[in-house]
Design a protein around this motif. Structure first.
Motif, PDB file in Angstrom:
ATOM      1  N   LEU A 241       0.806  -1.429   0.103  1.00 29.00           N
ATOM      2  CA  LEU A 241       0.199   0.138   0.147  1.00 29.00           C
ATOM      3  C   LEU A 241       0.699   1.261   0.108  1.00 29.00           C
ATOM      4  O   LEU A 241       1.713   1.573   1.036  1.00 29.00           O
ATOM      5  CB  LEU A 241      -0.414   0.188   1.243  1.00 29.00           C
ATOM      6  CG  LEU A 241      -2.340   0.760   1.502  1.00 29.00           C
ATOM      7  CD1 LEU A 241      -3.181  -0.071   0.296  1.00 29.00           C
ATOM      8  CD2 LEU A 241      -2.772   0.723   2.674  1.00 29.00           C
ATOM      9  N   ILE A 242       0.503   2.125  -0.648  1.00 29.32           N
ATOM     10  CA  ILE A 242       1.628   3.418  -0.742  1.00 29.32           C
ATOM     11  C   ILE A 242       0.719   4.085  -1.344  1.00 29.32           C
ATOM     12  O   ILE A 242      -0.349   4.455  -1.647  1.00 29.32           O
ATOM     13  CB  ILE A 242       2.564   3.014  -1.951  1.00 29.32           C
ATOM     14  CG1 ILE A 242       3.032   2.475  -2.511  1.00 29.32           C
ATOM     15  CG2 ILE A 242       3.140   4.460  -2.526  1.00 29.32           C
ATOM     16  CD1 ILE A 242       4.221   2.308  -4.046  1.00 29.32           C
ATOM     17  N   LEU A 243       0.937   5.379  -0.140  1.00 27.95           N
ATOM     18  CA  LEU A 243      -0.518   6.561   0.300  1.00 27.95           C
ATOM     19  C   LEU A 243       0.347   8.285  -0.085  1.00 27.95           C
ATOM     20  O   LEU A 243       1.766   7.770   0.526  1.00 27.95           O
ATOM     21  CB  LEU A 243      -0.757   6.530   1.152  1.00 27.95           C
ATOM     22  CG  LEU A 243      -1.596   5.263   2.064  1.00 27.95           C
ATOM     23  CD1 LEU A 243      -1.033   4.367   2.638  1.00 27.95           C
ATOM     24  CD2 LEU A 243      -2.586   5.828   2.733  1.00 27.95           C
ATOM     25  N   SER A 244      -0.237   8.874  -0.361  1.00 26.99           N
ATOM     26  CA  SER A 244       0.379   9.757  -0.561  1.00 26.99           C
ATOM     27  C   SER A 244      -0.634  11.398   0.004  1.00 26.99           C
ATOM     28  O   SER A 244      -2.085  11.456  -0.302  1.00 26.99           O
ATOM     29  CB  SER A 244       0.385  10.385  -2.002  1.00 26.99           C
ATOM     30  OG  SER A 244       1.319  11.723  -2.684  1.00 26.99           O
ATOM     31  N   GLY A 245       0.290  11.137   1.392  1.00 23.96           N
ATOM     32  CA  GLY A 245      -0.717  12.815   1.696  1.00 23.96           C
ATOM     33  C   GLY A 245      -1.440  12.169   3.293  1.00 23.96           C
ATOM     34  O   GLY A 245      -1.292  10.573   2.975  1.00 23.96           O
ATOM     35  N   GLY A 246      -2.072  12.998   3.831  1.00 24.10           N
ATOM     36  CA  GLY A 246      -2.167  13.091   5.188  1.00 24.10           C
ATOM     37  C   GLY A 246      -1.664  12.234   6.076  1.00 24.10           C
ATOM     38  O   GLY A 246      -1.931  12.223   7.615  1.00 24.10           O
ATOM     39  N   VAL A 247       0.033  13.080   6.022  1.00 26.81           N
ATOM     40  CA  VAL A 247       1.014  12.021   6.819  1.00 26.81           C
ATOM     41  C   VAL A 247       1.835  12.828   8.377  1.00 26.81           C
ATOM     42  O   VAL A 247       2.428  12.503   8.472  1.00 26.81           O
ATOM     43  CB  VAL A 247       2.037  10.634   6.807  1.00 26.81           C
ATOM     44  CG1 VAL A 247       1.077   9.731   6.388  1.00 26.81           C
ATOM     45  CG2 VAL A 247       3.060  11.874   5.554  1.00 26.81           C
ATOM     46  N   SER A 248       1.047  13.998   8.084  1.00 27.49           N
ATOM     47  CA  SER A 248       1.932  14.997   8.783  1.00 27.49           C
ATOM     48  C   SER A 248       1.016  15.404   9.934  1.00 27.49           C
ATOM     49  O   SER A 248       0.661  14.411  10.229  1.00 27.49           O
ATOM     50  CB  SER A 248       2.215  16.317   8.249  1.00 27.49           C
ATOM     51  OG  SER A 248       3.115  15.788   6.750  1.00 27.49           O
ATOM     52  N   ALA A 249       1.229  16.807  10.457  1.00 28.23           N
ATOM     53  CA  ALA A 249       0.445  16.706  11.622  1.00 28.23           C
ATOM     54  C   ALA A 249      -0.704  17.521  11.843  1.00 28.23           C
ATOM     55  O   ALA A 249      -1.113  18.288  13.345  1.00 28.23           O
ATOM     56  CB  ALA A 249       1.619  17.855  12.776  1.00 28.23           C
ATOM     57  N   GLY A 250      -0.959  17.695  10.887  1.00 32.16           N
ATOM     58  CA  GLY A 250      -2.583  18.977  10.444  1.00 32.16           C
ATOM     59  C   GLY A 250      -3.662  18.215  11.027  1.00 32.16           C
ATOM     60  O   GLY A 250      -3.949  16.430  11.282  1.00 32.16           O
ATOM     61  N   LYS A 251      -4.556  18.509  11.533  1.00 33.97           N
ATOM     62  CA  LYS A 251      -5.961  17.858  12.603  1.00 33.97           C
ATOM     63  C   LYS A 251      -6.275  17.153  10.984  1.00 33.97           C
ATOM     64  O   LYS A 251      -7.106  16.086  11.566  1.00 33.97           O
ATOM     65  CB  LYS A 251      -6.670  19.319  12.774  1.00 33.97           C
ATOM     66  CG  LYS A 251      -6.507  20.222  13.224  1.00 33.97           C
ATOM     67  CD  LYS A 251      -7.017  21.535  13.680  1.00 33.97           C
ATOM     68  CE  LYS A 251      -6.586  21.748  15.249  1.00 33.97           C
ATOM     69  NZ  LYS A 251      -7.720  22.773  15.733  1.00 33.97           N
ATOM     70  N   LEU A 252      -6.014  17.302  10.253  1.00 31.11           N
ATOM     71  CA  LEU A 252      -6.585  16.558   8.874  1.00 31.11           C
ATOM     72  C   LEU A 252      -6.027  15.346   8.839  1.00 31.11           C
ATOM     73  O   LEU A 252      -6.236  14.578   7.518  1.00 31.11           O
ATOM     74  CB  LEU A 252      -8.032  17.172   7.676  1.00 31.11           C
ATOM     75  CG  LEU A 252      -8.626  18.342   8.512  1.00 31.11           C
ATOM     76  CD1 LEU A 252      -9.175  18.712   6.593  1.00 31.11           C
ATOM     77  CD2 LEU A 252      -9.817  17.221   8.973  1.00 31.11           C
ATOM     78  N   ASP A 253      -4.782  14.985   8.557  1.00 38.21           N
ATOM     79  CA  ASP A 253      -3.871  13.986   8.401  1.00 38.21           C
ATOM     80  C   ASP A 253      -4.486  12.553   9.379  1.00 38.21           C
ATOM     81  O   ASP A 253      -3.658  11.911  10.652  1.00 38.21           O
ATOM     82  CB  ASP A 253      -2.551  13.643   9.169  1.00 38.21           C
ATOM     83  CG  ASP A 253      -2.137  15.897   7.701  1.00 38.21           C
ATOM     84  OD1 ASP A 253      -2.547  15.780   6.949  1.00 38.21           O
ATOM     85  OD2 ASP A 253      -1.048  16.370   8.549  1.00 38.21           O
ATOM     86  N   PHE A 254      -5.393  12.393   9.177  1.00 42.40           N
ATOM     87  CA  PHE A 254      -6.110  10.904  10.000  1.00 42.40           C
ATOM     88  C   PHE A 254      -4.930   9.366   9.444  1.00 42.40           C
ATOM     89  O   PHE A 254      -5.592   8.592  10.195  1.00 42.40           O
ATOM     90  CB  PHE A 254      -7.529  10.931   9.745  1.00 42.40           C
ATOM     91  CG  PHE A 254      -8.111  11.486   9.694  1.00 42.40           C
ATOM     92  CD1 PHE A 254      -8.742  12.233  10.882  1.00 42.40           C
ATOM     93  CD2 PHE A 254      -8.713  12.638   8.772  1.00 42.40           C
ATOM     94  CE1 PHE A 254      -9.111  13.033  11.629  1.00 42.40           C
ATOM     95  CE2 PHE A 254     -10.083  13.260   8.930  1.00 42.40           C
ATOM     96  CZ  PHE A 254      -9.815  13.874  10.323  1.00 42.40           C
ATOM     97  N   VAL A 255      -3.758   9.540   8.625  1.00 44.84           N
ATOM     98  CA  VAL A 255      -3.861   8.223   8.087  1.00 44.84           C
ATOM     99  C   VAL A 255      -3.359   7.590   8.886  1.00 44.84           C
ATOM    100  O   VAL A 255      -3.654   6.605   9.131  1.00 44.84           O
ATOM    101  CB  VAL A 255      -3.133   8.956   6.706  1.00 44.84           C
ATOM    102  CG1 VAL A 255      -1.840   6.568   6.332  1.00 44.84           C
ATOM    103  CG2 VAL A 255      -3.723   8.693   5.660  1.00 44.84           C
ATOM    104  N   PRO A 256      -1.821   8.337   9.719  1.00 46.07           N
ATOM    105  CA  PRO A 256      -1.138   7.291  10.227  1.00 46.07           C
ATOM    106  C   PRO A 256      -1.849   6.449  11.976  1.00 46.07           C
ATOM    107  O   PRO A 256      -1.792   5.384  12.153  1.00 46.07           O
ATOM    108  CB  PRO A 256      -0.226   8.178  11.616  1.00 46.07           C
ATOM    109  CG  PRO A 256       0.121   9.213  10.051  1.00 46.07           C
ATOM    110  CD  PRO A 256      -0.993   9.456   9.439  1.00 46.07           C
ATOM    111  N   GLY A 257      -2.774   7.112  12.610  1.00 42.84           N
ATOM    112  CA  GLY A 257      -3.606   6.801  13.175  1.00 42.84           C
ATOM    113  C   GLY A 257      -4.649   5.746  13.183  1.00 42.84           C
ATOM    114  O   GLY A 257      -4.999   4.505  13.731  1.00 42.84           O
ATOM    115  N   VAL A 258      -5.261   6.237  11.133  1.00 45.12           N
ATOM    116  CA  VAL A 258      -6.326   5.536  10.961  1.00 45.12           C
ATOM    117  C   VAL A 258      -5.404   3.650  10.781  1.00 45.12           C
ATOM    118  O   VAL A 258      -6.305   2.249  11.664  1.00 45.12           O
ATOM    119  CB  VAL A 258      -6.907   5.391   9.858  1.00 45.12           C
ATOM    120  CG1 VAL A 258      -7.635   4.397   8.673  1.00 45.12           C
ATOM    121  CG2 VAL A 258      -7.697   6.519  10.373  1.00 45.12           C
ATOM    122  N   LEU A 259      -4.426   3.361  10.630  1.00 38.02           N
ATOM    123  CA  LEU A 259      -3.245   2.527   9.999  1.00 38.02           C
ATOM    124  C   LEU A 259      -3.469   2.308  11.962  1.00 38.02           C
ATOM    125  O   LEU A 259      -3.821   0.169  11.190  1.00 38.02           O
ATOM    126  CB  LEU A 259      -2.554   2.742   9.339  1.00 38.02           C
ATOM    127  CG  LEU A 259      -1.955   3.662   8.312  1.00 38.02           C
ATOM    128  CD1 LEU A 259      -0.948   3.779   7.157  1.00 38.02           C
ATOM    129  CD2 LEU A 259      -2.277   2.531   6.973  1.00 38.02           C
TER     130      LEU A 259
END
Length: 398
Positions: A241-259
């Motif tokens: 799985l290769i994702l682009s975006g959503g991994v920084s520290a913004g309020k809408l960067d949900f990817v790390p937590g969801v993973l």
């Protein structure tokens, strides 16, 4: 935050084995061979004529004979003929079986054929010339291409020659590339002032296709429920799985937590590098590997080449990637204590060295700057000033 060296180590310690499959010869290019290709007979399988001309018995020429009666033609693909009169000749074509009792071929350029006679116009003739001897390239049962080789057009030709219509090769991973963000619209849409067209997924898919991989592309809005649902589905059906975006520290960067909620083990998040600092890397319980790259186009592009491709190479059973070195064509400075990936244009100098001309551009969002470059040099952390002529590893992307 970890170093580039530590991140590389972790990535390469978590390679995958995608298994073996059998594919038709025409679908095997760029695949890794999982069986030896063995000569099923001698290479060549007979004494082969290497030049169009005449086949003679050398003793006749050696005795001074220069005119030979033509007894017929030995064409390529025809059964072996016999030189019945040892003082005569047979016309022969390239690729034909050498006629029985003949031992030398003289090319047409040194022969005039008229009225059934072949007249030799040169004295420079050697016994056995212009004959490709049976088994001189490979003998029967010799390994021509060992398992573990990448199948290029050359190896495909060998496979065809030894009668391998089907080949055992390493299975390619199923790759899903996912972009995230409400600001992205389709390529064929006219974006509003606050929107941009999707480019990262197409850039990444194009780069991966060079390795022979096919990819599935998805897009996720900045909605946690949607991200969770689609990531769960993709994790269950992909090897990578290769994702682009959503991994920084913004309020809408949900990817790390969801993973992590989905059971993907985080192996690291954030590397001391620029661009591409927020990179997230992990592995799911079912073995799916996840590379979550930052959304800026240059960041995701460089992270793909710096981490994913070396991981893919070793996952396919190939030797570790070893970068080449280039010398800076001009001095460069970078103050932060981070590894810096500098876009460069490569050229060969008169001294035989590879030189790298920096292409500074407008930062990690400057997708157009990739067009002006063909590689990126890796400048180490802890060094702020880099002198002209100093050599650094580089990663070529074209």
């Amino acid at each position: 935050m970890i170093s580039v060296e530590k991140a590389t180590q972790i990535v390469l310690e978590n390679t995958s084995d995608f298994g073996i499959e059998t594919v038709p010869l025409g679908q095997a290019v760029c695949r890794v061979l999982r069986e030896d290709l063995i000569a099923d007979r001698d290479f060549p399988p007979f004494d082969r004529v290497a030049m169009d001309g005449i086949a003679i018995r050398f003793e006749a020429f050696e005795a001074g004979q220069r005119s030979f009666a033509v007894q017929g033609i030995q064409a390529a693909g025809s059964q072996q003929r016999e030189l019945q009169n040892l003082s005569g000749c047979l016309e022969v074509m390239t690729g034909a079986v050498l006629p029985r009792y003949a031992d030398t071929v003289i090319r047409y350029e040194d022969v005039e054929v008229k009225e059934g006679q072949a007249i030799v116009s040169t004295d420079d003739v050697r016994r056995g010339q212009s004959i490709h001897r049976q088994g001189s390239d490979r003998t029967k049962d010799a390994v021509i291409v060992p398992a573990g080789s990448i199948l290029s057009s050359a190896e495909i030709g060998v496979a065809a020659t030894v009668g391998k219509a089907l080949l055992r090769v390493g299975r390619l991973p199923r790759v899903v590339i996912i972009s995230t963000g409400n600001e992205l619209v389709e390529v064929d849409e006219m974006p509003l002032l606050h929107q941009i067209r999707k480019s990262n997924v197409h850039t990444l898919a194009a780069a991966i296709s060079v390795e022979g991989l096919q990819t599935q592309m998805l897009h996720l809005q900045d909605n946690k429920a949607e991200i969770r649902k689609k990531l769960a589905q993709s994790l269950a059906t992909s090897d990578v799985l290769i994702l682009s975006g959503g991994v920084s520290a913004g309020k809408l960067d949900f990817v790390p937590g969801v993973l992590e909620e989905l059971g993907v083990k985080k192996l690291f998040h954030k590397i001391a590098q620029r661009p591409g600092k927020p990179l997230w890397f992990g592995k799911a319980t079912n073995g799916t590997t996840v590379f979550a790259f930052p959304g800026n186009p240059v960041s995701s592009f460089l992270c793909l080449h710096r981490y994913f491709f070396p991981w893919l190479r070793q996952s396919r059973g190939l030797p570790p990637f070893e970068p080449a070195f280039a010398k800076l064509a001009e001095p460069f400075s970078f103050i932060p204590n981070l590894t810096y990936f500098l876009l460069v244009k490569l050229r060969s100098g008169n001294d035989g060295q590879i030189w790298a001309e920096p292409k500074k551009g407008g930062g990690s969002g400057d997708l157009a700057n990739l067009v002006n470059s063909d590689a990126f040099a890796e400048l180490p952390a802890g060094q702020q000033h880099f002198a002209k002529g100093e050599a650094f590893p580089f990663f070529r992307y074209r």
